[in-house]
Motif scaffolding. Structure first.
Motif, PDB file in Angstrom:
ATOM      1  N   ARG A   1       8.038   4.704   2.149  1.00  0.00           N
ATOM      2  CA  ARG A   1       8.128   3.244   2.161  1.00  0.00           C
ATOM      3  C   ARG A   1       6.739   2.634   2.005  1.00  0.00           C
ATOM      4  O   ARG A   1       5.827   2.955   2.770  1.00  0.00           O
TER       5      ARG A   1
ATOM      6  N   SER B   1       0.836  -1.192   0.000  1.00  0.00           N
ATOM      7  CA  SER B   1       0.000   0.000   0.000  1.00  0.00           C
ATOM      8  C   SER B   1       0.869   1.239   0.000  1.00  0.00           C
ATOM      9  O   SER B   1       1.895   1.293   0.682  1.00  0.00           O
TER      10      SER B   1
ATOM     11  N   GLU C   1       3.736   0.186   2.527  1.00  0.00           N
ATOM     12  CA  GLU C   1       3.340  -0.682   3.627  1.00  0.00           C
ATOM     13  C   GLU C   1       3.214  -2.111   3.119  1.00  0.00           C
ATOM     14  O   GLU C   1       2.757  -2.344   1.999  1.00  0.00           O
ATOM     15  N   HIS C   2       3.624  -3.058   3.958  1.00  0.00           N
ATOM     16  CA  HIS C   2       3.551  -4.469   3.587  1.00  0.00           C
ATOM     17  C   HIS C   2       3.072  -5.283   4.777  1.00  0.00           C
ATOM     18  O   HIS C   2       2.967  -4.761   5.895  1.00  0.00           O
ATOM     19  N   ASP C   3       2.790  -6.544   4.536  1.00  0.00           N
ATOM     20  CA  ASP C   3       2.308  -7.440   5.585  1.00  0.00           C
ATOM     21  C   ASP C   3       3.510  -8.009   6.345  1.00  0.00           C
ATOM     22  O   ASP C   3       4.263  -8.824   5.799  1.00  0.00           O
TER      23      ASP C   3
ATOM     24  N   THR D   1      -3.723   0.379  -2.893  1.00  0.00           N
ATOM     25  CA  THR D   1      -3.203  -0.940  -2.535  1.00  0.00           C
ATOM     26  C   THR D   1      -3.118  -1.803  -3.781  1.00  0.00           C
ATOM     27  O   THR D   1      -4.037  -1.810  -4.607  1.00  0.00           O
TER      28      THR D   1
END
Length: 265
Positions: free
Chosen positions: A165, A129, A167-169, A134
């Motif tokens: 940066r 995202s 966003e990631h899981d 997303t």
């Protein structure tokens, strides 16, 4: 301290020869040397030290610009091999380099360097995202973690604000991840990347391999040759059932001496 400065398609590195492995650098010293205003400047640092691995004389101690340890760098290993060759520390036409991702064999063909990067290991689907949007992507390991988000023919690639940066899981990428955004279809794709511990870079060799693997898979072939166009230039990735070969330039642009920030470790 002696140093050199090199780059592979604009992905630039500070190179520090430590041929007796006598001066390991702290994370803050690496970050200071890589600082573009107060240091030499670079996306990362390559320390040249003896290898403990049979089959390779030299080990590439690679650090990100923030001083964190990284497993692998496709542009960095080509620049590392260029430095070894230029300084008589290795002979061509093939140079083995020990890395945290295993021994990589770099083939020298004039000003072009090709390296066997090992296989592209596909992982689960995940998401990134950025700026309120997303995208679905696919995890790919090239010895280091990647998330490839293919935007299809969406021309928003140039509009992405990769100074932030994505966003990631963290459940999928607990140690962080390099996030690639790509457009186009094989055999020619475009990409931009936000590298873990660095930010957006002009090029990422392992990222280009990951993007090529995904692009060829989307094309239905799964294997073949794919040109990957990055802001800093074009890399060629040849994907087979067993490995990925990455080819491109490796350039040393300067050499000199620098003061180690904070003194010796």
């Amino acid at each position: 301290m002696e140093f050199a400065k090199g780059h592979g398609t604009g992905n630039d590195f500070v190179i520090v020869p430590d041929l007796a492995d006598e001066r390991p650098l702290r994370a803050d010293q690496v970050a200071a040397l890589c600082d573009r205003r107060f240091g030499v400047g670079g996306d990362g640092l390559l320390r040249v030290v003896p290898s403990a691995e049979p089959g390779a004389k030299w080990f590439m101690d690679y650090r990100n610009a923030d001083g964190s340890v990284a497993e692998m760098c496709g542009n960095g290993v080509r620049v590392f091999a260029r430095y070894l060759l230029d300084h008589g520390l290795a002979d061509g036409p093939e140079i083995p380099v020990a890395t945290r991702g295993g021994i990589k064999h770099v083939a020298v063909e004039g000003d072009r360097f090709s390296v066997d990067m090992g296989p592209a290991e596909l992982g689960p689907a995940s998401r990134a995202s950025l700026g309120g949007s997303t995208w679905t992507g696919r995890a790919v390991s090239m010895g280091n973690p990647h998330l490839v988000c293919h935007l299809g023919d969406d021309e928003r690639l140039d509009e992405l604000e990769l100074c932030h940066r994505p966003e990631h899981d963290p459940a999928v990428f607990p140690d962080g991840v390099n996030v690639e955004f790509a457009t186009g279809t094989a055999p020619h794709v475009r990409m931009r990347v936000h590298e873990r511990g660095v930010g957006e870079t002009a090029s990422c060799g392992t990222g280009a391999c990951a993007v090529a693997a995904i692009a060829l898979r989307r094309d239905g072939a799964g294997t073949g040759v794919c040109e990957v166009e990055l802001p800093g230039g074009t890399l060629t990735a040849t994907v087979t059932d067993r490995t990925v070969h990455l080819a491109g330039p490796a350039v040393i642009v300067a050499e000199g001496t620098a003061r180690i920030p904070g003194g010796r470790s």
